[in-house]
Structure formats: structure tokens, C-alpha cells
Design a protein around this motif. Structure first.
Motif, short mmCIF file in Angstrom:
data_model
loop_
_atom_site.label_atom_id
_atom_site.label_comp_id
_atom_site.label_asym_id
_atom_site.label_seq_id
_atom_site.Cartn_x
_atom_site.Cartn_y
_atom_site.Cartn_z
N GLY A 175 0.60 -0.65 -0.23
CA GLY A 175 -0.54 0.00 -0.05
C GLY A 175 1.15 1.30 -0.03
O GLY A 175 0.68 2.35 0.88
N ALA A 176 2.21 1.56 -0.99
CA ALA A 176 3.22 2.41 -0.72
C ALA A 176 2.30 3.92 -1.26
O ALA A 176 2.57 4.58 -0.14
N PHE A 177 1.67 4.11 -1.38
CA PHE A 177 0.27 5.25 -1.18
C PHE A 177 -1.33 4.62 -0.67
O PHE A 177 -1.83 5.60 -0.14
N GLY A 178 -1.35 3.53 -1.34
CA GLY A 178 -3.33 3.44 -1.12
C GLY A 178 -3.89 3.57 0.28
O GLY A 178 -4.79 4.21 0.75
N ALA B 99 -5.81 -8.20 6.44
CA ALA B 99 -4.34 -8.96 6.15
C ALA B 99 -3.55 -9.21 6.60
O ALA B 99 -3.92 -9.45 8.67
N ASP B 100 -2.22 -9.75 6.71
CA ASP B 100 -1.03 -10.01 7.81
C ASP B 100 -0.04 -9.07 7.81
O ASP B 100 0.84 -9.23 8.73
N SER B 101 -0.25 -8.09 6.86
CA SER B 101 1.34 -7.08 6.73
C SER B 101 1.07 -6.16 5.43
O SER B 101 0.31 -6.71 4.40
N TRP B 102 1.50 -4.90 5.95
CA TRP B 102 1.30 -4.28 5.02
C TRP B 102 2.45 -3.60 5.03
O TRP B 102 3.74 -3.42 5.97
N ALA B 103 2.64 -2.65 3.49
CA ALA B 103 3.59 -1.62 3.58
C ALA B 103 3.12 -0.40 3.19
O ALA B 103 2.30 -0.30 2.23
N THR B 104 3.99 0.62 3.68
CA THR B 104 3.07 2.25 2.41
C THR B 104 4.77 2.60 2.71
O THR B 104 6.35 2.63 3.73
N ASP B 105 4.16 4.41 2.20
CA ASP B 105 5.47 4.83 2.28
C ASP B 105 5.19 5.99 3.16
O ASP B 105 3.85 6.48 3.66
N ALA B 106 5.45 7.04 3.85
CA ALA B 106 6.26 8.10 4.25
C ALA B 106 6.04 9.05 3.53
O ALA B 106 5.82 10.10 3.97
#
Ligand SMILES: Cc1ncc(COP(=O)(O)O)c(C=O)c1O
Length: 451
Positions: free
Chosen positions: A253-256, A275-282
């Protein structure tokens, strides 16, 4: 030192002050003047004031105005004043923010920011979290936890034994997964090419009916926010199937993911909490300086199992959270401080305003382009707009002229076979007037190329 740092502040402030009026792309002359840096290393020292002046005189004009209000390339935010100022102060602190007992202030600020982030994203409060360099490494970090967990589930200790001889993991991602997600999987030894790719619809959303069989162990990577269209994979339909097969659901979910913080967009990311894990950007939508990404893992122990190290010389034993127990790096800068400062200054309402406002700007671009007879290729539900100016050649010529004209900067892409211009509105600094000015420039240049 005081004079030097004061000069750096003055240079930085006049640079930022000039961003609204200069050409967004650096001029060819400014880029040409960069040749001053192509010199041999001096034999002796240089006065730091001269070193700094070289940067201001030659490098500043040759930068792309990414921190300004009219840069719409890639998915790039500016730096909120609060986050930039915190970055300067934390730079002066120069903390190696790995262990609480050594750097308590920055470790605590990161811990507090983690709690706030889980709260605003509506994720479980007990999640493990890692403050890393960007979504690529955030995906890598979260997927390392996934790799640990699904292999532990079939009796294999991947940290101890590696992947040689391990039970094969079925890894699934959509046809429109971001290339860096595949890179992260490759870095984890899971292979870029052996990922099973799921067909997608016209917006790049994974088709749940096309999900392959999921033998154990398996990891399914869904996307929240396609880099071209902004579309979300239908996680509500996918997650239960993966969990029924005892698999792991990871969200890129880099930006979403930030859509969760805006009342009018949160529905787009509904179900992501399963979900079990998430990734995003600040560094994208939160508008903190580069480089700054975030990984969250529901079962914090799996992330710790993949990342934590001990050594006799390291004071790792602590009641408090050690930042580096969750990250690929041991030594690391205190990037949590900027995130804390951004969130502390925006508050819930400021953050949702930022997300709502940029989405509204994207809608205005789409409406203005459509009204002028140009074809918008995506459903503009978030902050991304894809527009075609007829044929590929014309579209690329419009983009090149726009970049050279300098009012704003947009890049190109090919979306499902169609060459398009991408407009991504991600900056806190963009105003309604910036959108109108940029739209005028785009329409004026496109009119020159009209067939
Ligand atoms: C969906 C998605 N995933 C991953 C990335 C990679 O992010 P970063 O460049 O911060 O590593 C991007 C970048 O735009 C992205 O849009």
C-alpha cells in the motif's frame, strides 16, 4: 559552526521560497553548469563555507522542484515544514536509532509514531512495525516476516537454514503488481519470475475469480493503490480464500494505505485490516523528506524473528521497544522523528485534509482534461490521473513540451498498451491555483499538438 549552519538555513529557505516561481524542471543551462563538480578530489581541505556555496550555486538550480507545488511525476510528496524542520534537528542529533537504551528519545518518538500510524490506518494496535527507507524495503521487511511464518508453519526455520532444501512457497501477485514488489521477493530468494501472476481488470485490479490454487505454504501479495490508476485489489474477496488455505496476505500500500485516513476515500481500502502484513511509504503521501517507508506485521513476533540480532557488545535487553529489532538495518537514522512531527503537527484532521485535498485536485485535473476533449484512461477515485493526447507520438510530444515549458512536471507511462501522461497529486503544497495554472499549461500545449 553557527555561521555555517545559519548559511545552510538561509540557502535552504531561499531555495524553498523560489520553488513556486522557477521552472519545475531544471533548465538545460543549470544542468550544464553541474560540470563544475567533475573535478579531482582536492589534495587539501576547503573552507566548509565554500563547499556549501558550491552546492547552493551549482546544485540547487539543477534540482528538480520536487518539493514544490507543481511536481506531478511518479508519486512524490514535498516535505511538510514540520517534517523538514524535524529532519534538520534530528540530523543535528545524529542518533544511531537502533536501541532504546542508547537512544531513548528517538526510540520513544518512533514507538509513539508507530502507535498513531496503526490507529489512523485502523490496523491492530499490537502489530510490529519497521521504519525503513521506502516501500521497496518495507515490502522486503514485511515479506521476510511472511517467509518466516509460512515456513515455520511447515516446520522449517528459514533464518537458521536458508531456503536450500526448504519446502517451496507458492507466491502470488497481480499482473499489475509494482516491479519493486517482485524485486523484494527476489531479494528474499523467492524469485521474481516464479511468482504466480493473477490476471487483472481494466484498472489493474486482481481478478479474484482468477486466483490460482494455494497449496501450503503460500503468500498472496495484494496491492492498495496501483501506481498508474490508483486502483485497489479486492482484498475483501481475496483474504478469506488465502486464510482458508492457511496462507499469508501481504498488502503493498505504498500510497493507497493513506486512503484509510480520509473519510471520502476509506471505502476504497476496506478490508485491508484483514491482511497479515502491510507496506507503505511516508515520503509519498505523508510528505516527509526522503527516505521513509513503513512495514507493519500483525504478529510482531514473526517480524522480530526475521530481523532481531543480539551481540555481547549491544545493549539489546530492554523493556522498551528497540527500533532495530524490526528492521533489516542495525545502524539507522532516526526517521521516525519526522513522521512523529508530521503527524503531531497535522493531527487527524490535517492528515485527512491533505489526502482529501490532493484527491480533489486529481479530480479537477481529470474534469478539466475531459471537458477539453482529452481521454482520461482511468477511473479517478484517488490521486492518479492518466490522460492520452490521441496517439502515442502526440502524447509523448505534449509531455516533452510540458516538461520543457516548466509550469509543472508530469511523466509518461504505458497503461495496458496505451501511452499516457501521468498526473499524480501528492504534495501538501499544491493549491487550487497551482492546479488551474498547471491545467492551463497542459491544455495550451496539448492544443498546439491537436490533430
Ligand atoms: C505500489 C507501489 N509499491 C512500491 C513502490 C516503491 O516505492 P519506493 O520507491 O518508495 O521504494 C511504489 C512506488 O511508487 C508503488 O507505487
Amino acid at each position: 559552526m553557527r555561521t555555517l549552519l545559519q548559511a545552510a538555513t538561509d540557502y535552504a529557505i531561499s531555495y524553498l521560497d523560489g520553488l513556486g516561481t522557477r521552472s519545475v524542471a531544471p533548465t538545460p543551462e543549470a544542468v550544464d553548469r553541474l560540470k563544475v563538480f567533475r573535478e579531482p578530489l582536492p589534495d587539501g581541505p576547503t573552507d566548509p563555507a565554500i563547499v556549501l556555496r558550491l552546492l547552493d550555486e551549482y546544485a540547487s538550480p539543477a534540482t528538480m522542484a520536487m518539493a514544490g507545488p507543481r511536481f506531478f511525476g511518479f508519486v512524490i510528496g514535498g516535505s511538510l515544514p514540520s517534517a523538514l524542520a524535524a529532519n534538520w534537528l534530528a540530523g543535528a542529533w545524529d542518533q544511531n536509532s537502533a536501541l532504546y537504551r542508547v537512544t531513548p528519545a528517538t526510540a520513544l518518538l518512533e514507538y509513539v509514531a508507530l502507535g498513531w500510524l496503526l490507529d489512523i490506518f485502523g490496523l491492530p494496535a499490537a502489530c510490529g512495525g519497521a521504519f525503513v527507507t521506502g516501500a521497496t524495503v518495507a515490502n522486503f521487511t514485511a515479506l521476510a516476516a511472511a517467509r518466516h511464518a509460512v515456513l515455520a508453519g511447515v516446520g522449517w526455520d528459514v533464518e537458521a537454514n536458508g531456503l536450500c532444501g526448504a519446502p517451496p512457497i507458492t507466491v502470488v501477485a497481480g499482473e499489475e503488481a509494482h516491479p519493486t514488489l517482485l524485486k523484494s521477493l527476489g531479494l528474499l530468494g523467492l524469485g521474481r519470475r516464479r511468482v504466480v501472476r493473477v490476471p487483472v481488470d481494466s484498472q489493474g485490479r486482481m481478478r479474484p475469480d482468477a486466483l490460482p490454487p494455494l497449496p501450503k505454504p503460500n503468500i498472496v501479495c495484494v496491492q492498495a493503490g496501483n501506481v498508474n490508476t490508483g486502483a485497489f485489489d479486492p482484498i475483501r474477496e481475496i483474504a478469506p480464500r488465502v486464510h482458508a488455505a492457511e496462507g499469508w496476505v501481504h498488502v503493498d500500500g505504498a500510497f493507497g494505505l493513506w486512503a484509510r485516513t480520509a473519510p471520502s476515500r476509506a471505502h476504497l481500502a476496506a478490508g485491508i485490516e484483514d491482511a497479515d502484513s502491510w507496506a507503505t511509504d511516508a515520503h509519498k503521501w505523508l510528505n516527509v523528506p526522503y527516505d521513509s517507508g513503513l512495514a507493519f506485521v500483525r504478529d510482531a513476533r514473526t517480524l522480530q524473528a526475521a530481523m532481531a540480532v543480539t551481540a555481547e557488545y549491544l545493549p539489546t535487553a530492554s523493556e522498551e521497544r528497540n527500533p532495530s529489532d524490526y528492521t533489516p538495518e542495525l545502524s539507522r537514522r532516526a526517521r521516525g522523528v519526522e513522521i512523529w512531527a508530521a503527524l503531531r503537527s497535522l493531527g487527524r484532521s490535517g492528515l485527512s485534509d491533505l489526502i482529501e485535498r490532493t484527491c480533489r485536485h486529481a479530480r479537477r485535473f481529470a474534469d478539466g482534461l475531459t471537458a477539453a476533449g482529452h481521454e482520461v484512461l482511468n477511473e479517478v477515485a484517488l490521486n492518479q490521473v492518466l490522460v492520452s493526447f490521441h496517439d502515442p507520438g502526440t502524447t509523448l510530444r505534449v509531455i516533452a513540451d510540458l516538461q520543457a515549458e516548466g509550469t509543472c512536471w508530469c511523466g509518461s507511462t504505458v497503461w495496458q498498451g496505451r501511452t499516457a501522461m501521468r498526473i499524480s497529486v501528492s504534495s501538501w503544497a499544491t493549491t487550487d491555483a497551482d492546479v488551474e495554472r498547471s491545467l492551463d499549461a497542459i491544455l495550451r500545449i496539448a492544443a498546439r499538438h491537436r490533430r
